[in-house]
Every structure is written in C-alpha cells, then in structure tokens.
Design a protein around this motif. Structure first.
Motif, PDB file in Angstrom:
ATOM      1  N   LEU A  14       1.950  -6.842   3.665  1.00  0.00           N
ATOM      2  CA  LEU A  14       1.940  -8.132   3.092  1.00  0.00           C
ATOM      3  C   LEU A  14       3.502  -8.591   2.779  1.00  0.00           C
ATOM      4  O   LEU A  14       3.855  -9.277   2.349  1.00  0.00           O
ATOM      5  CB  LEU A  14       1.167  -7.876   1.831  1.00  0.00           C
ATOM      6  N   LYS A  29       1.941 -15.158   4.625  1.00  0.00           N
ATOM      7  CA  LYS A  29       1.830 -15.824   3.540  1.00  0.00           C
ATOM      8  C   LYS A  29       0.781 -15.225   2.643  1.00  0.00           C
ATOM      9  O   LYS A  29      -0.460 -15.105   2.936  1.00  0.00           O
ATOM     10  CB  LYS A  29       1.255 -17.512   3.881  1.00  0.00           C
ATOM     11  N   VAL A  30       1.126 -15.007   1.666  1.00  0.00           N
ATOM     12  CA  VAL A  30       0.221 -14.258   0.603  1.00  0.00           C
ATOM     13  C   VAL A  30       0.193 -14.937  -0.789  1.00  0.00           C
ATOM     14  O   VAL A  30       1.141 -15.446  -1.161  1.00  0.00           O
ATOM     15  CB  VAL A  30       1.115 -12.790   0.473  1.00  0.00           C
ATOM     16  N   ALA A  31      -1.104 -14.912  -1.308  1.00  0.00           N
ATOM     17  CA  ALA A  31      -1.231 -15.338  -2.462  1.00  0.00           C
ATOM     18  C   ALA A  31      -1.560 -14.451  -3.468  1.00  0.00           C
ATOM     19  O   ALA A  31      -2.331 -13.246  -3.113  1.00  0.00           O
ATOM     20  CB  ALA A  31      -2.272 -16.327  -2.452  1.00  0.00           C
ATOM     21  N   LEU A  32      -0.979 -14.337  -4.613  1.00  0.00           N
ATOM     22  CA  LEU A  32      -1.217 -13.374  -5.924  1.00  0.00           C
ATOM     23  C   LEU A  32      -1.573 -14.305  -7.075  1.00  0.00           C
ATOM     24  O   LEU A  32      -1.475 -15.211  -7.298  1.00  0.00           O
ATOM     25  CB  LEU A  32      -0.058 -12.580  -6.133  1.00  0.00           C
ATOM     26  N   SER A  54      -2.415  -6.576 -10.029  1.00  0.00           N
ATOM     27  CA  SER A  54      -1.638  -6.601  -8.450  1.00  0.00           C
ATOM     28  C   SER A  54      -0.339  -5.939  -8.732  1.00  0.00           C
ATOM     29  O   SER A  54       0.261  -5.197  -7.708  1.00  0.00           O
ATOM     30  CB  SER A  54      -1.610  -8.130  -8.056  1.00  0.00           C
ATOM     31  N   PRO A 102       5.221 -13.589  -2.847  1.00  0.00           N
ATOM     32  CA  PRO A 102       4.058 -14.450  -2.544  1.00  0.00           C
ATOM     33  C   PRO A 102       4.239 -15.910  -2.449  1.00  0.00           C
ATOM     34  O   PRO A 102       5.563 -16.285  -3.004  1.00  0.00           O
ATOM     35  CB  PRO A 102       3.143 -14.403  -3.984  1.00  0.00           C
ATOM     36  N   ALA A 132      -7.146 -17.399  -6.301  1.00  0.00           N
ATOM     37  CA  ALA A 132      -6.209 -16.870  -5.282  1.00  0.00           C
ATOM     38  C   ALA A 132      -7.041 -16.648  -3.809  1.00  0.00           C
ATOM     39  O   ALA A 132      -6.882 -16.682  -2.756  1.00  0.00           O
ATOM     40  CB  ALA A 132      -5.952 -15.370  -5.846  1.00  0.00           C
ATOM     41  N   VAL A 191      -3.293 -19.532   3.147  1.00  0.00           N
ATOM     42  CA  VAL A 191      -2.540 -18.323   3.100  1.00  0.00           C
ATOM     43  C   VAL A 191      -3.313 -17.249   4.010  1.00  0.00           C
ATOM     44  O   VAL A 191      -4.259 -17.463   4.340  1.00  0.00           O
ATOM     45  CB  VAL A 191      -2.226 -17.585   1.770  1.00  0.00           C
ATOM     46  N   ALA A 218      -4.499 -12.079   0.268  1.00  0.00           N
ATOM     47  CA  ALA A 218      -4.435 -12.330  -1.254  1.00  0.00           C
ATOM     48  C   ALA A 218      -4.964 -10.925  -1.795  1.00  0.00           C
ATOM     49  O   ALA A 218      -5.702 -10.331  -1.245  1.00  0.00           O
ATOM     50  CB  ALA A 218      -5.182 -13.546  -1.782  1.00  0.00           C
TER      51      ALA A 218
END
Length: 255
Positions: A133, A139-142, A153, A166, A176, A185, A188
C-alpha cells in the motif's frame, strides 16, 4: 348512620388515593412484562448487516416492537447522543467512543473485529500485504483517525513501519469500502466483516499487523432512553446466543 357514612367516605378516599399512588409501567413496558414501541439504536457502520438481521429477529421475538437504526461512524454517533439525539441504545466499534457517552449504562463488550485489506475482485494490482500500500502508483483509502476503523488502521500501520499516504480519509468504514467497490481507489483498510459482506465485489487480504489493532465493540442502553424497557431488552437480545451466532457468521470474533 352519619358516622357510618363518614367512615365509608374516608375509606373510599383512601382507596382512591392508593390507586393514584400506583406507579404506571415505564415507557416501552406493558403490565405483563412485554416490551413494545419503537427502539432506536445508534450503531457503528460496520454493524449494518448484522444488526439489521438481529433487529428483524428481535421484532419477531417481541411482537409490537419496531427497531430503527442509525448507522454511522462511532465518533459521530457519540457526538449526536451527547448533543441530545433521542436514542435508546448505542453500539460502538471502540471503547473510547462509548466512554465519551456519559449517559451509557454499564457498557458490555459483545464482539471484536479485525482489519483486512480490500481490493477489486481478482486483485488486479497484486496486493499481498500492507507494504504494497506504500507503492506510489497505488491509490489507497483509509478511515479518518477520529473513527474506530481509522484509529485501528493507524495502529496497524505504525506496527508495520510502513508509510502509507492515502488519497482520501473517510468518515466510516462503509465509505472506505465503497471507494474500492466504485473503482475510485485500488485498496482500503476495512474490517473483516465488511469485506465478507461485500465478497461479491471485493477481495479481502489478511495481514499480520492487523493483530495489533483489534477493536472491541461495546453496547449499552442509554440513561435518557425514550424507551428504557425496550433498550434493556435489545441489549439483552444482542448478548444472547441467537444474536451472537449472527455476529459470528458475519465474521466478528467473540470478546
């Protein structure tokens, strides 16, 4: 005759006064012990599927009741309750949010939850663990740290030593998850239960660091509940074997 009348009148008055002094059942409780009316439950977003099922079963077990839910991030729900929102029960995804609610009556932990990585079905980016990640092309969602999934997280990421940047911070775990489902994204961090509920659309990837950030879920009736009898009955139902089986099936762990 006059004396008899006065005595009889006095006895009638005492009987009337005694009747007036009898306490009526509290809201939501019938004289035969049954509960009734609407029970309003504020619950963490990650409980949506499980509590919807539990609510339906509660209504069948208690004819005359209606369970309504407000699902959202636990921190936001706690704020609403403290500001006077009319709720009977609060179920939080973390103890700290329950502690913030001063009207909570004797909270009890009823489940635990653990994080997983969710990716698009088929895992096109070949994500295998938390370190992936950190890749710049991912592309990361948190969740925002103010909500339990975000705090968990942050703990898991800190335990890994990986730096993840993120592209979005969401206010609850469902938001998310939605970012991955919509293709906005690539990955996540969400709860295992949310990944399981969305298994048709996403893949869940376990990662070792999640063991450092397991969340306890407490539930409590609220002191100012509009339906106090219903609130107590719902909490008892959640703690009973039938409801716990629903939670286990959804992927929650026993406390």
């Amino acid at each position: 005759m006059r004396i008899r009348f006065v005595v009889a009148a006095g006895l009638s008055a005492l009987t009337l006064l005694a009747g007036c002094g009898e306490s009526s059942p509290e809201p939501g409780a019938a004289s035969d012990g049954r509960v009734s009316g609407t029970i309003t439950v504020f619950a963490a977003a990650s409980l949506t599927e499980s509590f919807t099922t539990i609510g339906e079963r509660f209504e069948k077990a208690h004819p005359g009741t209606t369970v309504t839910f407000s699902f959202a991030g636990s921190s936001g729900l706690a704020t609403q309750i403290n500001e006077g929102a009319p709720a009977d029960v609060f179920a939080s995804a973390a103890p700290q949010n329950m502690t913030a609610v001063t009207s909570a009556i004797s909270p009890v932990t009823f489940a635990r939850n653990q994080l997983v990585i969710v990716v698009a079905k088929g895992n096109p980016k070949r994500v295998t663990g938390l370190a992936d990640l950190a890749k710049p092309d991912l592309k990361v969602a948190l969740c925002a740290e103010a909500v339990p999934c975000g705090a968990a997280s942050a703990s898991a990421i800190a335990a890994s030593g990986v730096k993840i940047t993120p592209v979005t911070l969401e206010q609850d775990v469902k938001a998310a998850l939605s970012k991955v489902k919509l293709g906005e994204v690539d990955a996540a961090l969400v709860y295992r239960t949310d990944a399981k509920a969305a298994a048709a659309d996403v893949d869940g990837i376990e990662f070792a660091e999640s063991a450092k950030a397991i969340n306890d879920y407490p539930i409590a009736a609220l002191r100012d509940a509009p339906n106090p009898a219903g609130a107590r009955a719902f909490v008892e139902f959640v703690l009973a074997p039938e409801a716990l089986a629903v939670l286990t099936e959804a992927g929650f762990q026993a406390p």
